[in-house]
Design a protein around this motif. Structure first.
Motif, PDB file in Angstrom:
ATOM      1  N   LYS A  17      27.169  74.504  58.754  1.00 28.48           N
ATOM      2  CA  LYS A  17      27.747  74.943  57.483  1.00 28.48           C
ATOM      3  C   LYS A  17      29.206  74.522  57.388  1.00 28.48           C
ATOM      4  O   LYS A  17      29.658  74.042  56.349  1.00 28.48           O
ATOM      5  N   THR A  23      21.312  72.436  54.948  1.00 27.19           N
ATOM      6  CA  THR A  23      20.347  72.293  53.856  1.00 27.19           C
ATOM      7  C   THR A  23      20.034  73.669  53.276  1.00 27.19           C
ATOM      8  O   THR A  23      20.382  74.697  53.857  1.00 27.19           O
ATOM      9  N   GLU A  24      19.323  73.674  52.152  1.00 26.63           N
ATOM     10  CA  GLU A  24      18.947  74.950  51.518  1.00 26.63           C
ATOM     11  C   GLU A  24      18.025  75.756  52.425  1.00 26.63           C
ATOM     12  O   GLU A  24      18.154  76.972  52.530  1.00 26.63           O
ATOM     13  N   ALA A  27      20.057  77.243  55.114  1.00 28.05           N
ATOM     14  CA  ALA A  27      20.886  78.329  54.590  1.00 28.05           C
ATOM     15  C   ALA A  27      20.073  79.617  54.491  1.00 28.05           C
ATOM     16  O   ALA A  27      20.565  80.705  54.829  1.00 28.05           O
ATOM     17  N   LYS A  28      18.825  79.507  54.061  1.00 29.65           N
ATOM     18  CA  LYS A  28      17.949  80.685  53.986  1.00 29.65           C
ATOM     19  C   LYS A  28      17.654  81.214  55.381  1.00 29.65           C
ATOM     20  O   LYS A  28      17.638  82.425  55.608  1.00 29.65           O
ATOM     21  N   THR A  31      20.720  83.062  56.617  1.00 28.72           N
ATOM     22  CA  THR A  31      20.825  84.375  55.986  1.00 28.72           C
ATOM     23  C   THR A  31      19.877  85.373  56.651  1.00 28.72           C
ATOM     24  O   THR A  31      20.265  86.507  56.950  1.00 28.72           O
TER      25      THR A  31
END
Length: 77
Positions: A17, A23-24, A27-28, A31
Motif C-alpha cells: 500500500k 490491488t482492490e 485492499a479487501k 481490511t
C-alpha cells in the motif's frame, strides 16, 4: 492470537500500500485481516484486564468494583 502467517501478510500488504501497488482484492484482504487482528487484540486485552487484581502499597485490594463484578459474573457462568 493471530498466526505468524497472517501477521506477515498484513505487513506485506501494508508495504504494498505504501508503495502504491495494492490491488482492490488485496485492499479487501487487508481490511479483513486488520479487522480480525483488532478483534483478537481487543479480546486479549479485555481478558488481561479482567484478570487483574489491584493492590495498594499496604496490601489492600483496591480493584475497582466494576472489575470485581465482571470477575464474579464470569465465575458464575
Amino acid at each position: 492470537m493471530l498466526s505468524k502467517e497472517k501477521l506477515q501478510r498484513i505487513n506485506e500488504l501494508s508495504k504494498k500500500k505504501k508503495a502504491g501497488t495494492l490491488t482492490e482484492v488485496e485492499a479487501k484482504e487487508q481490511t479483513a485481516l486488520r479487522k480480525e487482528y483488532l478483534e483478537t487484540f481487543r479480546a486479549t486485552m479485555r481478558d488481561n484486564i479482567e484478570h487483574l487484581t489491584i493492590v495498594d502499597p499496604e496490601g489492600n485490594d483496591v480493584t475497582p468494583d466494576k472489575l470485581k463484578q465482571i470477575k464474579a459474573n464470569k465465575f458464575l457462568n
